[in-house]
Design an enzyme around this catalytic site. Sequence first.
Site, short mmCIF file in Angstrom:
data_model
loop_
_atom_site.label_atom_id
_atom_site.label_comp_id
_atom_site.label_asym_id
_atom_site.label_seq_id
_atom_site.Cartn_x
_atom_site.Cartn_y
_atom_site.Cartn_z
N SER A 171 0.85 -1.20 0.00
CA SER A 171 0.00 0.00 0.00
C SER A 171 0.88 1.24 0.00
O SER A 171 2.05 1.19 0.44
CB SER A 171 -0.89 0.00 1.25
OG SER A 171 -0.07 0.01 2.39
N ARG A 227 15.15 -11.61 -0.54
CA ARG A 227 15.25 -13.07 -0.51
C ARG A 227 15.36 -13.54 -1.96
O ARG A 227 14.74 -12.93 -2.86
CB ARG A 227 13.98 -13.71 0.10
CG ARG A 227 13.88 -13.65 1.58
CD ARG A 227 14.86 -14.61 2.28
NE ARG A 227 14.70 -14.59 3.72
CZ ARG A 227 15.43 -13.83 4.55
NH1 ARG A 227 16.36 -13.03 4.08
NH2 ARG A 227 15.24 -13.91 5.85
N GLU A 256 20.30 -21.03 -1.61
CA GLU A 256 21.56 -20.73 -0.92
C GLU A 256 22.02 -21.93 -0.10
O GLU A 256 21.18 -22.62 0.46
CB GLU A 256 21.37 -19.55 0.05
CG GLU A 256 21.00 -18.27 -0.65
CD GLU A 256 20.62 -17.18 0.36
OE1 GLU A 256 20.82 -17.36 1.58
OE2 GLU A 256 20.12 -16.16 -0.09
N HIS A 274 24.87 -13.50 1.23
CA HIS A 274 23.85 -13.25 2.24
C HIS A 274 24.50 -12.71 3.52
O HIS A 274 24.41 -13.33 4.59
CB HIS A 274 23.05 -14.52 2.53
CG HIS A 274 21.74 -14.25 3.21
ND1 HIS A 274 20.63 -15.05 3.07
CD2 HIS A 274 21.34 -13.24 4.04
CE1 HIS A 274 19.62 -14.57 3.79
NE2 HIS A 274 20.04 -13.46 4.38
P1 NAP Z 1 9.11 -4.78 6.85
O1 NAP Z 1 9.36 -3.60 7.72
O2 NAP Z 1 8.01 -5.71 7.19
O3 NAP Z 1 8.92 -4.23 5.35
C1 NAP Z 1 8.53 -5.06 4.31
C2 NAP Z 1 8.09 -4.21 3.13
O4 NAP Z 1 7.79 -5.08 2.04
C3 NAP Z 1 6.82 -3.39 3.40
O5 NAP Z 1 6.92 -2.12 2.82
C4 NAP Z 1 5.72 -4.20 2.71
O6 NAP Z 1 4.64 -3.43 2.20
C5 NAP Z 1 6.51 -4.75 1.52
N1 NAP Z 1 5.83 -5.92 0.98
C6 NAP Z 1 5.42 -7.05 1.61
N2 NAP Z 1 4.80 -7.88 0.76
C7 NAP Z 1 4.80 -7.25 -0.44
C8 NAP Z 1 4.28 -7.59 -1.71
N3 NAP Z 1 3.65 -8.73 -1.93
N4 NAP Z 1 4.45 -6.69 -2.71
C9 NAP Z 1 5.09 -5.51 -2.51
N5 NAP Z 1 5.63 -5.15 -1.32
C10 NAP Z 1 5.46 -6.00 -0.30
O7 NAP Z 1 10.40 -5.69 6.76
P2 NAP Z 1 11.95 -5.27 6.93
O8 NAP Z 1 12.34 -5.31 8.35
O9 NAP Z 1 12.19 -4.03 6.13
O10 NAP Z 1 12.65 -6.54 6.20
C11 NAP Z 1 12.34 -6.86 4.88
C12 NAP Z 1 12.98 -8.15 4.44
O11 NAP Z 1 14.35 -7.96 4.17
C13 NAP Z 1 12.98 -9.31 5.43
O12 NAP Z 1 11.73 -9.95 5.54
C14 NAP Z 1 14.04 -10.22 4.83
O13 NAP Z 1 13.45 -11.07 3.86
C15 NAP Z 1 14.98 -9.24 4.13
N6 NAP Z 1 16.27 -9.16 4.82
C16 NAP Z 1 17.39 -9.58 4.20
C17 NAP Z 1 18.61 -9.51 4.85
C18 NAP Z 1 19.88 -9.95 4.19
O14 NAP Z 1 20.78 -10.37 4.89
N7 NAP Z 1 20.00 -9.84 2.88
C19 NAP Z 1 18.68 -9.03 6.15
C20 NAP Z 1 17.53 -8.59 6.76
C21 NAP Z 1 16.31 -8.66 6.09
P3 NAP Z 1 3.61 -2.66 3.17
O15 NAP Z 1 4.45 -1.62 3.85
O16 NAP Z 1 2.63 -2.04 2.24
O17 NAP Z 1 3.06 -3.68 4.10
C1 8YV Z 2 20.60 -13.05 8.49
C2 8YV Z 2 18.39 -12.24 7.33
O1 8YV Z 2 21.61 -13.34 7.58
O2 8YV Z 2 17.37 -11.04 9.08
C3 8YV Z 2 17.21 -11.70 8.04
O3 8YV Z 2 16.09 -11.90 7.56
O4 8YV Z 2 18.26 -12.81 6.29
C4 8YV Z 2 19.75 -12.00 7.87
O5 8YV Z 2 19.81 -10.96 8.75
C5 8YV Z 2 20.06 -14.30 9.01
O6 8YV Z 2 18.92 -14.17 9.77
C6 8YV Z 2 21.10 -15.05 9.81
O7 8YV Z 2 20.81 -16.36 9.73
#
Ligand code: NAP
Ligand code: 8YV
Length: 312
Positions: A171, A227, A256, A274
């Site tokens: 949204s 992801r 992964e 990652h």
């Molecule tokens: P968050 O605060 O819940 O934000 C998620 C965002 O994604 C929100 O803006 C949400 O929209 C949007 N979203 C959810 N479903 C969607 C869809 N179907 N289409 C379009 N947008 C959608 O989460 P966060 O804390 O920022 O974390 C986000 C993600 O980052 C985690 O869930 C994880 O998968 C990833 N991550 C990766 C790493 C890494 O190591 N690479 C580390 C940490 C996190 P709304 O605001 O409209 O609800």
């Molecule tokens: C970490 C992540 O690498 O927070 C997440 O969603 O993907 C990363 O911060 C992971 O959780 C460590 O296993």
Amino acid sequence: MDSIDILRVSNLPPFLISDLQAAYMVHDNAHITDPDALKRVRGIVGGGESKVDGKLLSLFPNVEIISVFGVGYDGIDVQAAKDRGIVVTHTPDVLNDDVADLALGLLLSVARHIPQADRFVRNNDWLDGPFPLTKKLTGARLGIVGLGRIGQAIAKRAQAFDMKISYTARSAKADLPYPYYPSAKALAAEVDFLLAITPGGDGTRGMINAEVFEALGPKGYFVNVARGSVVDQPALIDALKHKRIAGAGLDVYLDEPRVPAELRALQNVVLTPHMASGTLETRRAMADRALANLNAHFKGLPLPSAVPECRT
Ligand code: NAP
Ligand code: 8YV
């Protein structure tokens, strides 16, 4: 609490394992076989990439809590957990800065070809002529797919680069000044850099697909710190191979730690393992939160960060 048994289902940092062992009887998923021990397990600890489904939970009938060391919990079958009265917790916010920092690092790396330039100097290719010109990041258009906690931390940093920010999410955010687009495809058509930072799982599976890459175009770059499941990975490899997009920076992959040889062979991608939250400081803070969730549960105290579906 050393009489409480918990199960570890993924690699965790040694300092978290030591802290867990100091407070609990810790079992390893790969080695636990004693049927009595299976019944004693009351908590599960895993990482953001861990898979915990109903089948696994049925082996551990007395689990009460799944404490995820990470913010993403797409590998956890939350409904199966709730059906068994199990609460799921995670570690939001404490990793926003590091993930946003790495996202900017990947944007700079793909735009300015920093890893390629490093190889150029190491290989002594400089002797044969100058490094090719690259793409300016400052002032470019950035499209963020998912403007939540981390997406907003990325936008804040991108503003310092005078980037023109727009986004898509489920949204529009009335309190944020950036233009909203209703889909990743519509957003991709308007930007130079498209960056994914949504949760994984069924709601976002394959949402960055061939059509999105077509819209991004041959001068566009894609960065994924969300992801691997968010992207149609074969379509991404195809788009990179045939230069239908200019390049990509990837921290996450479909299966992964297996990264296809075809992707690893491409020169127009920057690949990281990652590692977006992977600093000592942040992993310590995540460990503290994962422990705090576990400890609070077993002391009967309010949980610092249950996942939204498990909040009462
Ligand atoms: P968050 O605060 O819940 O934000 C998620 C965002 O994604 C929100 O803006 C949400 O929209 C949007 N979203 C959810 N479903 C969607 C869809 N179907 N289409 C379009 N947008 C959608 O989460 P966060 O804390 O920022 O974390 C986000 C993600 O980052 C985690 O869930 C994880 O998968 C990833 N991550 C990766 C790493 C890494 O190591 N690479 C580390 C940490 C996190 P709304 O605001 O409209 O609800
Ligand atoms: C970490 C992540 O690498 O927070 C997440 O969603 O993907 C990363 O911060 C992971 O959780 C460590 O296993």
